[in-house]
Enzyme design. Structure first.
Site, short mmCIF file in Angstrom:
data_model
loop_
_atom_site.label_atom_id
_atom_site.label_comp_id
_atom_site.label_asym_id
_atom_site.label_seq_id
_atom_site.Cartn_x
_atom_site.Cartn_y
_atom_site.Cartn_z
NE ARG A 57 -1.24 -2.45 2.91
CZ ARG A 57 -2.10 -3.52 2.35
NH1 ARG A 57 -3.35 -3.92 1.54
NH2 ARG A 57 -1.07 -4.15 3.00
CB THR A 58 3.45 2.68 2.09
OG1 THR A 58 2.86 2.25 3.58
CG2 THR A 58 4.09 3.66 2.97
CE LYS A 87 27.23 -2.62 -6.84
NZ LYS A 87 27.34 -0.82 -7.70
NE ARG A 108 7.05 0.40 4.76
CZ ARG A 108 6.02 0.33 5.37
NH1 ARG A 108 5.95 -1.14 4.24
NH2 ARG A 108 5.35 0.84 5.52
CG HIS A 136 3.77 3.93 8.07
ND1 HIS A 136 3.99 5.02 8.09
CD2 HIS A 136 3.31 3.34 7.98
CE1 HIS A 136 3.13 4.47 6.59
NE2 HIS A 136 3.15 2.76 6.51
#
Ligand code: NCD
Length: 307
Positions: A57-58, A87, A108, A136
């Site tokens: 969703r986000t 890396k 995120r 959030h």
């Protein structure tokens, strides 16, 4: 209030004027989308979505929001493996580079505080789309918008928060909004292991917000809003610890029937077993409407930050 630059914590969003502006903008954008009269204020602008943790969703709603406003998207999904993080590049270095290509970055990451680390080095807005068990903030914005839209107000409400209150970052971001709204009474329902952390309990106490902690799901009955969370498996240090609490609560038809007729059930999704699929048919099940609102609230936020 000065104009928002980065969106790192819900504390930055609990401002009446800002909320009024964002929410009326979201409603207006929804209407324009419906009538196909959207303008393209973000044409030529680019949003980078950097996700070091899973999301449906986000990420999709931010990307859809950007594209509907005429902008473009650069995306790193599964960024732990699919970016230079694999890396050994630091977040700060990655953000320094990506901010040269994009006009805003949605981030995120599994570690609390990462959005702040990014903001410290970024010349473009950073939007925290979840920093581990931290916050959030844009999800909370969507949740508050949804409560307003469904019930007509965010004050004078009895709100039950159910499930993983320890790790649920959407819960942590909702609390500042509830502390600001008059007449809120919270029922915090969780197993003892998943209680709301002390830091947030103190936030409620300092704001004089009424709250009660309990382990009993039956305490949802008087609630106007039942906000259910997934037990955040990825935050547990062992499978055994997760197994011990994963099935603590289930909103089934029986529980749904015990709720007030004008109440709503919210969930940021994804759900596992905490809400039975049969409940979806109940008019009070608002979680898919909530997910849809995410598109328009994020459009409003992107337009606010970038137009
Ligand atoms: C939430 C999250 O990622 O914190 N999901 C979302 O953004 N809609 C809730 C969850 O994963 O349980």
């Amino acid at each position: 209030m000065s104009r928002l630059r980065h969106v790192l914590s819900a504390q930055q969003l609990v401002d009446q004027e800002l909320l009024g502006e964002l929410f009326s903008s979201a409603a207006e954008l929804e209407q324009q989308d419906k009538t196909r009269t959207l303008e393209l204020p973000l044409r030529g602008r680019i949003l980078a979505t950097m996700f070091y943790e899973p999301s449906t969703r986000t990420r999709f709603s931010f990307e859809a929001a950007m594209q509907k406003l005429g902008g473009g998207v650069l995306t790193a999904e599964n960024a732990l493996d699919n970016s230079s993080a694999s890396k050994g590049e630091t977040i700060a270095d990655t953000v320094r580079v990506v901010s040269g290509y994009a006009d805003a970055i949605v981030l995120r990451h599994p570690a609390i505080g990462t959005a702040q680390v990014a903001a410290d080095v970024s010349p473009v807005p950073i939007i925290n789309a979840g920093d581990g068990a931290g916050e959030h903030p844009t999800q909370a914005l969507i949740d508050i918008y949804t409560i307003r839209k469904e019930l007509g107000r965010i004050e004078d409400l009895n709100i039950a928060l159910v499930g993983d209150l320890r790790n649920g970052r959407t819960i942590h971001s909702l609390l500042p909004f509830f502390c600001k709204a008059p007449g809120i009474s919270l029922t915090l329902i969780s197993p003892p292991q998943l209680r709301l952390p002390g830091k947030y309990i103190r936030m409620l106490q300092e704001a004089d917000t009424r709250f009660a902690e309990t382990t009993r799901l039956a305490r949802v009955e008087p609630a106007d809003v039942v906000y259910v969370t997934r037990v955040q498996r990825e935050r547990f240090s062992s499978e055994a610890e997760y197994d011990a609490v994963k099935d603590s609560y289930r909103i089934d038809l029986h529980v749904a029937d015990s709720l007030k007729p004008r109440s709503i059930i919210l969930h940021a999704l994804p759900r596992t077993t905490e809400i039975s699929p049969e409940v979806d048919q109940d008019a009070r099940a608002a979680y898919f409407r909530q997910a849809r609102n995410g598109l328009f609230v994020r459009m409003a936020l992107l337009r606010y930050l970038l137009a």
